[in-house]
Design a protein around this motif. Structure first.
Motif, PDB file in Angstrom:
ATOM      1  N   ALA A   1      14.680  39.611  25.017  1.00 30.12           N
ATOM      2  CA  ALA A   1      14.912  38.639  23.948  1.00 30.12           C
ATOM      3  C   ALA A   1      14.115  38.977  22.702  1.00 30.12           C
ATOM      4  O   ALA A   1      14.533  38.664  21.581  1.00 30.12           O
ATOM      5  CB  ALA A   1      14.555  37.234  24.435  1.00 30.12           C
ATOM      6  N   LEU A   2      12.973  39.603  22.877  1.00 32.90           N
ATOM      7  CA  LEU A   2      12.151  39.964  21.730  1.00 32.90           C
ATOM      8  C   LEU A   2      12.914  40.887  20.786  1.00 32.90           C
ATOM      9  O   LEU A   2      12.884  40.714  19.562  1.00 32.90           O
ATOM     10  CB  LEU A   2      10.863  40.641  22.200  1.00 32.90           C
ATOM     11  N   ALA A   3      13.624  41.846  21.363  1.00 26.36           N
ATOM     12  CA  ALA A   3      14.398  42.778  20.540  1.00 26.36           C
ATOM     13  C   ALA A   3      15.648  42.121  19.976  1.00 26.36           C
ATOM     14  O   ALA A   3      16.038  42.367  18.832  1.00 26.36           O
ATOM     15  CB  ALA A   3      14.769  44.003  21.368  1.00 26.36           C
ATOM     16  N   ALA A   4      16.277  41.246  20.775  1.00 25.60           N
ATOM     17  CA  ALA A   4      17.543  40.645  20.347  1.00 25.60           C
ATOM     18  C   ALA A   4      17.356  39.522  19.340  1.00 25.60           C
ATOM     19  O   ALA A   4      18.122  39.389  18.384  1.00 25.60           O
ATOM     20  CB  ALA A   4      18.299  40.136  21.573  1.00 25.60           C
ATOM     21  N   ALA A   5      16.317  38.688  19.557  1.00 26.23           N
ATOM     22  CA  ALA A   5      16.154  37.492  18.727  1.00 26.23           C
ATOM     23  C   ALA A   5      15.294  37.725  17.498  1.00 26.23           C
ATOM     24  O   ALA A   5      15.342  36.947  16.545  1.00 26.23           O
ATOM     25  CB  ALA A   5      15.550  36.362  19.564  1.00 26.23           C
ATOM     26  N   CYS A   6      14.469  38.773  17.506  1.00 31.14           N
ATOM     27  CA  CYS A   6      13.538  39.041  16.405  1.00 31.14           C
ATOM     28  C   CYS A   6      12.779  37.781  15.991  1.00 31.14           C
ATOM     29  O   CYS A   6      12.867  37.323  14.835  1.00 31.14           O
ATOM     30  CB  CYS A   6      14.287  39.616  15.197  1.00 31.14           C
ATOM     31  N   PRO A   7      12.020  37.165  16.920  1.00 28.12           N
ATOM     32  CA  PRO A   7      11.333  35.907  16.604  1.00 28.12           C
ATOM     33  C   PRO A   7      10.168  36.107  15.656  1.00 28.12           C
ATOM     34  O   PRO A   7       9.623  37.215  15.529  1.00 28.12           O
ATOM     35  CB  PRO A   7      10.853  35.429  17.971  1.00 28.12           C
ATOM     36  N   ASP A   8       9.776  35.031  14.992  1.00 24.54           N
ATOM     37  CA  ASP A   8       8.591  35.052  14.145  1.00 24.54           C
ATOM     38  C   ASP A   8       7.323  34.771  14.943  1.00 24.54           C
ATOM     39  O   ASP A   8       6.223  35.133  14.524  1.00 24.54           O
ATOM     40  CB  ASP A   8       8.723  34.010  13.029  1.00 24.54           C
ATOM     41  N   VAL A   9       7.486  34.100  16.092  1.00 25.84           N
ATOM     42  CA  VAL A   9       6.346  33.776  16.940  1.00 25.84           C
ATOM     43  C   VAL A   9       6.850  33.592  18.370  1.00 25.84           C
ATOM     44  O   VAL A   9       7.995  33.187  18.582  1.00 25.84           O
ATOM     45  CB  VAL A   9       5.617  32.504  16.434  1.00 25.84           C
ATOM     46  N   MET A  10       5.997  33.899  19.351  1.00 23.37           N
ATOM     47  CA  MET A  10       6.362  33.769  20.760  1.00 23.37           C
ATOM     48  C   MET A  10       5.384  32.838  21.458  1.00 23.37           C
ATOM     49  O   MET A  10       4.170  32.956  21.286  1.00 23.37           O
ATOM     50  CB  MET A  10       6.330  35.141  21.447  1.00 23.37           C
TER      51      MET A  10
ATOM     52  N   TYR B   1      12.775  24.079  13.594  1.00 22.96           N
ATOM     53  CA  TYR B   1      12.632  25.448  14.071  1.00 22.96           C
ATOM     54  C   TYR B   1      13.927  25.929  14.728  1.00 22.96           C
ATOM     55  O   TYR B   1      14.728  25.134  15.233  1.00 22.96           O
ATOM     56  CB  TYR B   1      11.506  25.559  15.095  1.00 22.96           C
ATOM     57  N   THR B   2      14.122  27.237  14.760  1.00 22.93           N
ATOM     58  CA  THR B   2      15.180  27.865  15.534  1.00 22.93           C
ATOM     59  C   THR B   2      14.552  28.409  16.807  1.00 22.93           C
ATOM     60  O   THR B   2      13.476  29.014  16.766  1.00 22.93           O
ATOM     61  CB  THR B   2      15.833  29.018  14.755  1.00 22.93           C
ATOM     62  N   VAL B   3      15.208  28.189  17.953  1.00 22.14           N
ATOM     63  CA  VAL B   3      14.588  28.484  19.236  1.00 22.14           C
ATOM     64  C   VAL B   3      15.450  29.438  20.058  1.00 22.14           C
ATOM     65  O   VAL B   3      16.656  29.264  20.176  1.00 22.14           O
ATOM     66  CB  VAL B   3      14.342  27.192  20.046  1.00 22.14           C
ATOM     67  N   ALA B   4      14.811  30.460  20.614  1.00 20.68           N
ATOM     68  CA  ALA B   4      15.405  31.317  21.631  1.00 20.68           C
ATOM     69  C   ALA B   4      14.593  31.140  22.905  1.00 20.68           C
ATOM     70  O   ALA B   4      13.408  30.793  22.849  1.00 20.68           O
ATOM     71  CB  ALA B   4      15.391  32.781  21.187  1.00 20.68           C
ATOM     72  N   GLU B   5      15.225  31.354  24.066  1.00 19.56           N
ATOM     73  CA  GLU B   5      14.549  31.112  25.340  1.00 19.56           C
ATOM     74  C   GLU B   5      14.586  32.341  26.233  1.00 19.56           C
ATOM     75  O   GLU B   5      15.494  33.166  26.148  1.00 19.56           O
ATOM     76  CB  GLU B   5      15.219  29.950  26.092  1.00 19.56           C
TER      77      GLU B   5
ATOM     78  N   THR C   1       5.112  48.346  22.510  1.00 19.83           N
ATOM     79  CA  THR C   1       6.300  48.699  21.717  1.00 19.83           C
ATOM     80  C   THR C   1       5.972  48.806  20.231  1.00 19.83           C
ATOM     81  O   THR C   1       6.807  49.236  19.446  1.00 19.83           O
ATOM     82  CB  THR C   1       7.403  47.651  21.885  1.00 19.83           C
ATOM     83  N   GLY C   2       4.775  48.369  19.853  1.00 18.03           N
ATOM     84  CA  GLY C   2       4.396  48.367  18.446  1.00 18.03           C
ATOM     85  C   GLY C   2       4.646  47.041  17.761  1.00 18.03           C
ATOM     86  O   GLY C   2       4.322  46.872  16.581  1.00 18.03           O
ATOM     87  N   SER C   3       5.221  46.081  18.497  1.00 15.32           N
ATOM     88  CA  SER C   3       5.495  44.768  17.903  1.00 15.32           C
ATOM     89  C   SER C   3       4.194  44.020  17.630  1.00 15.32           C
ATOM     90  O   SER C   3       3.295  43.986  18.467  1.00 15.32           O
ATOM     91  CB  SER C   3       6.358  43.929  18.852  1.00 15.32           C
ATOM     92  N   ARG C   4       4.102  43.410  16.457  1.00 14.39           N
ATOM     93  CA  ARG C   4       2.941  42.609  16.100  1.00 14.39           C
ATOM     94  C   ARG C   4       3.308  41.124  16.001  1.00 14.39           C
ATOM     95  O   ARG C   4       2.612  40.354  15.351  1.00 14.39           O
ATOM     96  CB  ARG C   4       2.354  43.075  14.754  1.00 14.39           C
ATOM     97  N   VAL C   5       4.390  40.722  16.658  1.00 15.73           N
ATOM     98  CA  VAL C   5       4.784  39.313  16.625  1.00 15.73           C
ATOM     99  C   VAL C   5       3.620  38.448  17.109  1.00 15.73           C
ATOM    100  O   VAL C   5       2.980  38.760  18.116  1.00 15.73           O
ATOM    101  CB  VAL C   5       6.045  39.070  17.492  1.00 15.73           C
ATOM    102  N   PRO C   6       3.282  37.374  16.387  1.00 16.39           N
ATOM    103  CA  PRO C   6       2.214  36.475  16.862  1.00 16.39           C
ATOM    104  C   PRO C   6       2.579  35.871  18.216  1.00 16.39           C
ATOM    105  O   PRO C   6       3.717  35.418  18.411  1.00 16.39           O
ATOM    106  CB  PRO C   6       2.142  35.404  15.768  1.00 16.39           C
ATOM    107  N   VAL C   7       1.630  35.867  19.127  1.00 18.43           N
ATOM    108  CA  VAL C   7       1.859  35.357  20.476  1.00 18.43           C
ATOM    109  C   VAL C   7       0.882  34.226  20.766  1.00 18.43           C
ATOM    110  O   VAL C   7      -0.329  34.377  20.560  1.00 18.43           O
ATOM    111  CB  VAL C   7       1.709  36.470  21.528  1.00 18.43           C
ATOM    112  N   ILE C   8       1.423  33.112  21.247  1.00 21.04           N
ATOM    113  CA  ILE C   8       0.610  31.984  21.695  1.00 21.04           C
ATOM    114  C   ILE C   8       0.723  31.927  23.211  1.00 21.04           C
ATOM    115  O   ILE C   8       1.809  31.704  23.744  1.00 21.04           O
ATOM    116  CB  ILE C   8       1.104  30.657  21.084  1.00 21.04           C
TER     117      ILE C   8
END
Length: 271
Positions: A184-193, A170-174, A214-221
């Motif tokens: 970070a959500l806007a900068a990293a454009c993650p697939d999951v949080m 995986y690629t990881v942002a913190e 914001t309208g983001s539908r990124v999956p969140v755990i």
């Protein structure tokens, strides 16, 4: 005496007492907590969740209430994440309790009948289990390598998650705070949080609400070892795709990511 993590073991009692209080439904009633040492267990524990228990040194914790009670179907599902009998509940408190009990090599048993109250019993080892040498297993690779945003105010937790995830492709942002998470959500454009619930600036429930605004539908755990009841009740219903009760293992982590991606229909971006 029990060898374990004080904050998470305290969370067990807080959740059980909160549930017992809710079961009274604003009616007067006495909630009873009993703690004692036992060296033998009866046949009831054959139906317990968690570790297999038998003769030995155990600490037994019982929380009893005279509240509304539960039927057999409810008893069978009460520890499931997202199952709740409360209008504003998410069913995460007892799911977290079960995870904590399992992490301490213990077991939990619930006995209840409608109109006759409930008794939640927990067995925890009275002594530390012997350490065994275990073969080092090759890390399970990610089925779908993707970008993961880890949000947690504890540096050690972030470091452990980064190492575990990167070993699996995986690629990881913190992010170390709620404010950093939103940036970070806007900068990293993650697939999951992976989002911790207890942070000093903006708690996880507020972060999740702002993310969805914001309208983001990124999956969140969502993840927590100490899930405050007030925070849990503010979690937007249906807006997160998984729950991890701290402490959790690498297999639980990878499974949660895969399930969150699948439930949201996300196709991971190129790493």
């Amino acid at each position: 005496m029990v060898l374990g993590d004080q904050s998470t073991l305290s969370q067990i009692l807080m959740n059980l007492l909160t549930n017992a209080s809710d079961a009274l439904r604003d009616e007067p009633g006495q909630i009873t907590v009993r703690i004692r040492h036992v060296d033998r267990v009866d046949a009831r524990w054959d139906n317990a969740l968690g570790a297999t228990v038998g003769p030995g040194d155990w600490v037994l914790i019982e929380v009893t209430d005279p509240g509304v009670g539960m039927d057999e179907v409810t008893r069978g599902r009460v520890f499931e994440p997202f199952f709740s009998t409360k209008e504003k509940g998410h069913g995460l408190g007892l799911a977290a309790c079960l995870g904590i009990v399992k992490a301490h090599a213990g077991a939990v048993l619930v006995e209840s009948e409608p109109g006759r109250g409930s008794c939640f019993s927990i067995l925890l080892p009275a002594v530390a289990p012997a350490e065994h040498e275990r073969a080092v297993a090759r890390p399970r690779p990610a089925l779908r390598p993707c970008k993961v945003l880890v949000v947690d105010d504890e540096a050690l937790v972030r470091e452990q998650l980064r190492r575990s995830l990167e070993l699996r492709g995986y690629t990881v942002a913190e992010a170390s705070s709620g404010g950093e998470a939103l940036a970070a959500l806007a900068a990293a454009c993650p697939d999951v949080m992976i989002l911790d619930m207890t942070m000093p600036d903006i708690d996880g429930a507020e972060v999740l609400g702002r993310v969805r605004a914001t309208g983001s539908r990124v999956p969140v755990i969502v993840s927590s070892g100490y899930l405050d009841v007030a925070v849990e009740r503010r979690l937007p219903r249906g807006e997160f795709q998984g729950f991890l009760a701290k402490p959790y293992g690498a297999t639980d982590l990878i499974d949660a990511i895969e399930q969150a991606l699948a439930s949201a229909g996300v196709v991971p971006s190129a790493s």
